[in-house]
Design an enzyme around this catalytic site. Structure first.
Site, PDB file in Angstrom:
ATOM      1  N   LYS A 134     -42.136 -20.719  24.796  1.00  0.00           N
ATOM      2  CA  LYS A 134     -43.486 -20.292  24.401  1.00  0.00           C
ATOM      3  C   LYS A 134     -44.514 -20.376  25.533  1.00  0.00           C
ATOM      4  O   LYS A 134     -45.672 -20.705  25.305  1.00  0.00           O
ATOM      5  CB  LYS A 134     -44.004 -21.094  23.192  1.00  0.00           C
ATOM      6  N   SER A 137     -48.229 -22.373  19.776  1.00  0.00           N
ATOM      7  CA  SER A 137     -47.353 -21.207  19.819  1.00  0.00           C
ATOM      8  C   SER A 137     -45.952 -21.585  19.336  1.00  0.00           C
ATOM      9  O   SER A 137     -45.307 -20.857  18.578  1.00  0.00           O
ATOM     10  CB  SER A 137     -47.310 -20.673  21.255  1.00  0.00           C
TER      11      SER A 137
HETATM   12  N1  LIG Z   1     -48.769 -12.900  30.603  1.00  0.00           N
HETATM   13  C1  LIG Z   1     -48.891 -13.809  29.625  1.00  0.00           C
HETATM   14  N2  LIG Z   1     -49.797 -14.769  29.676  1.00  0.00           N
HETATM   15  C2  LIG Z   1     -49.901 -15.690  28.712  1.00  0.00           C
HETATM   16  N3  LIG Z   1     -49.115 -15.729  27.630  1.00  0.00           N
HETATM   17  C3  LIG Z   1     -48.166 -14.800  27.523  1.00  0.00           C
HETATM   18  C4  LIG Z   1     -48.000 -13.797  28.510  1.00  0.00           C
HETATM   19  N4  LIG Z   1     -46.994 -13.018  28.124  1.00  0.00           N
HETATM   20  C5  LIG Z   1     -46.534 -13.502  26.947  1.00  0.00           C
HETATM   21  N5  LIG Z   1     -47.256 -14.568  26.581  1.00  0.00           N
HETATM   22  C6  LIG Z   1     -47.093 -15.403  25.390  1.00  0.00           C
HETATM   23  O1  LIG Z   1     -45.961 -16.268  25.569  1.00  0.00           O
HETATM   24  C7  LIG Z   1     -45.421 -16.559  24.296  1.00  0.00           C
HETATM   25  C8  LIG Z   1     -43.962 -16.281  24.279  1.00  0.00           C
HETATM   26  O2  LIG Z   1     -43.363 -17.138  25.221  1.00  0.00           O
HETATM   27  P1  LIG Z   1     -41.838 -17.045  25.548  1.00  0.00           P
HETATM   28  O3  LIG Z   1     -41.451 -15.669  25.838  1.00  0.00           O
HETATM   29  O4  LIG Z   1     -41.586 -18.073  26.602  1.00  0.00           O
HETATM   30  O5  LIG Z   1     -41.180 -17.496  24.162  1.00  0.00           O
HETATM   31  S1  LIG Z   1     -39.639 -17.924  23.936  1.00  0.00           S
HETATM   32  O6  LIG Z   1     -39.580 -19.323  24.287  1.00  0.00           O
HETATM   33  O7  LIG Z   1     -38.795 -17.099  24.741  1.00  0.00           O
HETATM   34  O8  LIG Z   1     -39.478 -17.730  22.468  1.00  0.00           O
HETATM   35  C9  LIG Z   1     -46.149 -15.712  23.283  1.00  0.00           C
HETATM   36  O9  LIG Z   1     -47.147 -16.545  22.736  1.00  0.00           O
HETATM   37  P2  LIG Z   1     -47.598 -16.471  21.200  1.00  0.00           P
HETATM   38  O10 LIG Z   1     -48.267 -15.159  21.069  1.00  0.00           O
HETATM   39  O11 LIG Z   1     -48.521 -17.640  21.042  1.00  0.00           O
HETATM   40  O12 LIG Z   1     -46.334 -16.630  20.378  1.00  0.00           O
HETATM   41  C10 LIG Z   1     -46.748 -14.624  24.153  1.00  0.00           C
HETATM   42  O13 LIG Z   1     -47.912 -14.055  23.573  1.00  0.00           O
END
Ligand SMILES: Nc1ncnc2c1ncn2[C@@H]1O[C@H](COP(=O)(O)OS(=O)(=O)O)[C@@H](OP(=O)(O)O)[C@H]1O
EC number: 2.8.2.8
Length: 429
Positions: A276, A374
């Site tokens: 997340k 998240s």
């Molecule tokens: N560029 C950027 N900056 C900040 N945040 C971002 C970005 N890209 C993706 N996101 C947010 O990251 C969340 C998903 O994280 P992951 O892909 O690591 O999730 S997972 O662990 O693979 O399930 C998910 O958060 P939530 O919306 O709170 O679920 C995404 O919205």
């Protein structure tokens, strides 16, 4: 046979385990052929294990049918000559396929011979010998094997490096003596030429057992492979889980690794999470770079392989490497893998360090509060029962001493980031 009887006076129950490669039966001089017959006339006096039919190294096979066919020939040979086929033990020429693991060998061993125990000098490395360990892979117990110094080419005592004097030194308080004294369980292997030609192995083992009997109060006993393996892993349960090393960093391992495997198939950097923090977005952006190549997706876990943290690790290195296929569009690119679950697992740093000691680690650190929220939503979307019972606020304010363990664990996963274990294994760049 006479030596075996004498050794039994020193080591109760002692029996040689004889391995056979049926293709070479009656293929020697008349004297050797008579030797083959004499051994078979005394088949009951020994334990038996299958070797490879033609003594070919298993890592040279890449075709299951071919390997299975040749193993079946050896089995048919045994059945035709009254050799027992139920020892469940085998070893491979030059340790090939046992470690580094060649999955094909394990598959066919299980299928044709019901192999449950093997041994090798190669795990994790040949040297130093005192660090040799065992492991269990796909139900097959791999015992560490000790070195007796009698190799295939050491047929005559004057060809032993340093001659009889050196061999006697090893027996009388030197390396061989110490090996037996310091290892509670010993597995040795030598070659028929050492038993037959000038009886080097017979002399060596009878002498070392006599020496131990004379100069120590150790009680030597002998067991068959299955019993030995049970005892070994009861004694060292922490060794059951394998730790895969990198064959590309060990010349001996590289020589007994299939030509189809290549160091190109391993990642140069890992995106380790945590979950997340936007790791999927980073994975996607990196994959677009012309010089970078990501692992191919998994059917179960999509873009994440999740090799180092969970049960996938037990599927072995061959399984992991299939996610990094070698082809013209990938070769010479920087290969990487992302699994966000690598971040908060105690075992991952140790495993990563063993396989990829020079790998670069990429982590994304965001506000812990944002990440926690998240992650809570992520758990909720996956139907986690804690999220059905408790609001986000209830979880993070849960009182340590009164809440149920399941909620405590959930809360800890939400908040706790175990970064420290990585830092103890890898230097921060
Ligand atoms: N560029 C950027 N900056 C900040 N945040 C971002 C970005 N890209 C993706 N996101 C947010 O990251 C969340 C998903 O994280 P992951 O892909 O690591 O999730 S997972 O662990 O693979 O399930 C998910 O958060 P939530 O919306 O709170 O679920 C995404 O919205």
């Amino acid at each position: 046979i006479k030596t075996q009887d004498r050794i039994r006076q020193l080591v109760p129950g002692f029996k040689f385990n004889l391995g056979f490669s049926g293709k070479y039966f009656h293929r020697g001089t008349w004297e050797e052929n008579e030797g083959d017959d004499t051994i078979l006339e005394n088949v009951d006096k020994f334990n038996w294990f299958c070797h490879m039919w033609n003594h070919m190294q298993p890592h040279l096979y890449n075709n299951e049918t071919h390997l299975e066919y040749e193993m079946s020939l050896n089995k048919a040979f045994a059945e035709a000559h009254g050799i027992p086929t139920n020892s469940s033990y085998s070893v491979a020429p030059h340790h090939s396929g046992v470690y580094p693991v060649h999955e094909l060998l394990y598959t066919v061993w299980k299928k044709v011979w019901n192999i449950r125990v093997t041994s090798t000098e190669e795990y994790p490395h040949l040297r130093p010998a005192r660090l040799r360990r065992g492991f269990v892979h796909r139900g097959i117990k791999v015992l560490p094997r000790q070195t007796c110094g009698l190799f295939t080419h050491t047929i005559y005592v004057d060809r032993y490096p340093g001659g009889l004097k050196k061999l006697d030194e090893s027996i009388m308080g030197g390396e061989l003596f110490q090996t037996i004294v310091y290892n509670p369980i010993n597995v040795f292997m030598s070659h028929m030429s050492n038993y037959g030609s000038d009886r080097l192995a017979l002399y060596t083992f009878e002498s070392v057992f006599q020496f131990i009997r004379c100069w120590t109060n150790l009680k030597l006993v002998s067991s068959g492979p299955l019993e030995l393996a049970d005892k070994y892993f009861k004694m060292y349960p922490e060794e059951i889980d394998p730790v895969w090393g990198n064959p590309c960093l060990d010349q001996r391992h590289l020589k007994i690794w299939s030509y189809k495997k290549s160091c190109q198939h391993l990642p140069k950097f890992l995106v380790i999470g945590p979950q997340k923090t936007g790791t999927t977005a980073l994975y996607t952006f990196l994959s677009m770079h012309p010089n970078i190549s990501a692992n191919i997706p998994s059917k179960e876990t999509f873009e994440e392989i999740q090799f180092f943290n969970g049960r996938n690790y037990y599927k072995g290195l061959d399984w992991y490497m299939q996610f990094f296929p070698s082809n013209d569009s990938v070769d010479n690119k920087i290969v990487f893998e992302k699994s966000a679950t690598y971040f908060d697992s105690d075992i991952v740093p140790k495993r990563v360090q063993a396989l990829l000691p020079n790998v670069k680690l990429v982590t994304i650190l965001i506000s812990p509060a944002k990440r926690a929220y998240s992650w809570y939503q992520h758990a909720k979307a996956h139907g986690d029962p804690n999220t059905l019972k408790y609001s986000f606020h209830q979880v993070i304010t849960a009182n340590e001493s009164v809440v149920p363990k399941s909620l405590r664990d959930f809360r800890n996963r939400l908040l706790q980031l175990i970064i420290i274990t990585y830092f103890s294994k890898f230097q921060m760049a």
